[in-house]
Design an enzyme around this catalytic site. Structure first.
Site, PDB file in Angstrom:
ATOM      1  N   GLU A  79       1.235  -1.195  -0.138  1.00 47.27           N
ATOM      2  CA  GLU A  79       0.254  -0.034  -0.130  1.00 47.27           C
ATOM      3  C   GLU A  79       0.541   1.379   0.569  1.00 47.27           C
ATOM      4  OE1 GLU A  79      -3.715   0.706   0.106  1.00 47.27           O
ATOM      5  OE2 GLU A  79      -3.311  -1.980  -0.058  1.00 47.27           O
ATOM      6  N   ASP A  97      -7.735   6.411  -9.425  1.00 44.65           N
ATOM      7  CA  ASP A  97      -7.868   5.894  -9.800  1.00 44.65           C
ATOM      8  C   ASP A  97      -9.469   5.466  -9.665  1.00 44.65           C
ATOM      9  OD1 ASP A  97      -8.913   5.968  -7.324  1.00 44.65           O
ATOM     10  OD2 ASP A  97      -7.892   3.529  -6.414  1.00 44.65           O
TER      11      ASP A  97
END
EC number: 3.2.1.132
Length: 301
Positions: A79, A97
């Site tokens: 992450e 995104d």
């Protein structure tokens, strides 16, 4: 002039007496008694959680602070490319995104065209509750924080600039109510389902629970074929935990770098972390500092 037989000075005599006393005390009580525990010795994985959160996780997942600390390291590597996960309570960024802003430890999103059922609103509602709201809501939390935005359907629409909005989120890094809300939301949205799915199959290990949680927060807990639910349905029915997890990881590897879940080949390396720990037989994630360092030693692209 050097005189080998000269009498020692008074100051030197006092020094020698002090040194002898110190040596005697150290031998009787130990250095720790004199100086107190070192920072390294005092450091414990439990210190990364509030006592309330630690007890909550123990009660609801059966895992302790050391195990959850290791799970979070394994999650945070793909992450954030960082094992120091506790720095990210106040993380906030638009990673473009099409899921809105990404926030906090588990990447809660505010929602967008690729995420019409985001978890960000739940996080803000939980924060409003933790701050004492009688009728908690995401809108209430935004107002409380001075953020210009509101719920629009299921999506949290933020009208402030990224700099302004994320600046306010970053200030929540050490806010106890925010941390409480973070873990409550993390549990309600991802951890609870993951633990349930593991236990239904007779599995209770930290690696299995952690791998399921990592999948759920990365690809969704339930719904489509790429979610944790969808992958579990295609992973067979073996009652042998290692066999099942090898099948599960193989299925996840096929989709983990698609649909903007991860930038290739980060997704494959993400899954490989868990799979390698299965191969190592380190399913309980206890006393695995060297193994964690080994499986997370890959380069983010």
């Amino acid at each position: 002039m050097h005189m080998s037989n000269a009498r020692p000075s008074k100051s030197r005599t006092k020094f020698l007496l002090a040194f002898l006393c110190f040596t005697l005390m150290a031998s009787l009580f130990g250095a720790t008694a004199l100086f107190g525990p070192s920072k390294a010795a005092a450091a414990s994985p439990d210190d990364n959680f509030s006592p309330e959160t630690l007890q909550f996780l123990r009660n609801n997942t059966g895992l302790d602070g050391e195990q959850w600390n290791n799970i979070m390291k394994l999650i945070n590597k793909p992450e954030q490319d960082d094992l120091n996960w506790i720095k990210y309570y106040g993380y906030c960024e638009d990673i473009e995104d099409e899921r809105g802003y990404t926030i906090g430890l588990f990447g809660a999103t505010t929602g967008g065209s690729r995420d019409t059922h985001p978890d960000g609103p739940d996080l803000f509602k939980a924060y409003d509750a933790a701050k004492g709201a009688s009728n908690p809501s995401a809108d209430g939390a935004l107002k409380r924080l001075g953020i210009n935005g509101k719920m629009k359907g299921s999506i949290l629409e933020i009208k402030d600039s990224e700099k302004v909005f994320c600046g306010k989120i970053k200030k929540l890094q050490n806010d106890a109510a925010w941390r409480k809300a973070m873990w409550e939301t993390f549990y309600n949205v991802y951890i609870r389902y993951s633990v349930e799915q593991a236990r239904q199959r007779g599995f209770t290990s930290a690696v299995t629970i952690g791998s399921f949680v990592d999948t759920a927060l990365n690809q969704g807990a339930t719904g489509g074929s790429d979610t944790l639910q969808g992958l579990l349905a295609r992973s067979g029915s073996s009652s042998n935990e290692k066999t099942f997890m090898k099948n599960f990881h193989a299925k996840r590897t096929l989709v983990v770098d698609t649909n903007k879940y991860n930038k290739p080949p980060n997704g494959k390396n993400r899954v490989k972390q868990w799979d390698t720990l299965v191969d190592m037989g380190k399913m309980n994630l206890k006393n695995v500092d060297s193994e964690i360092a080994q499986v997370t030693d890959w380069e983010m692209k």
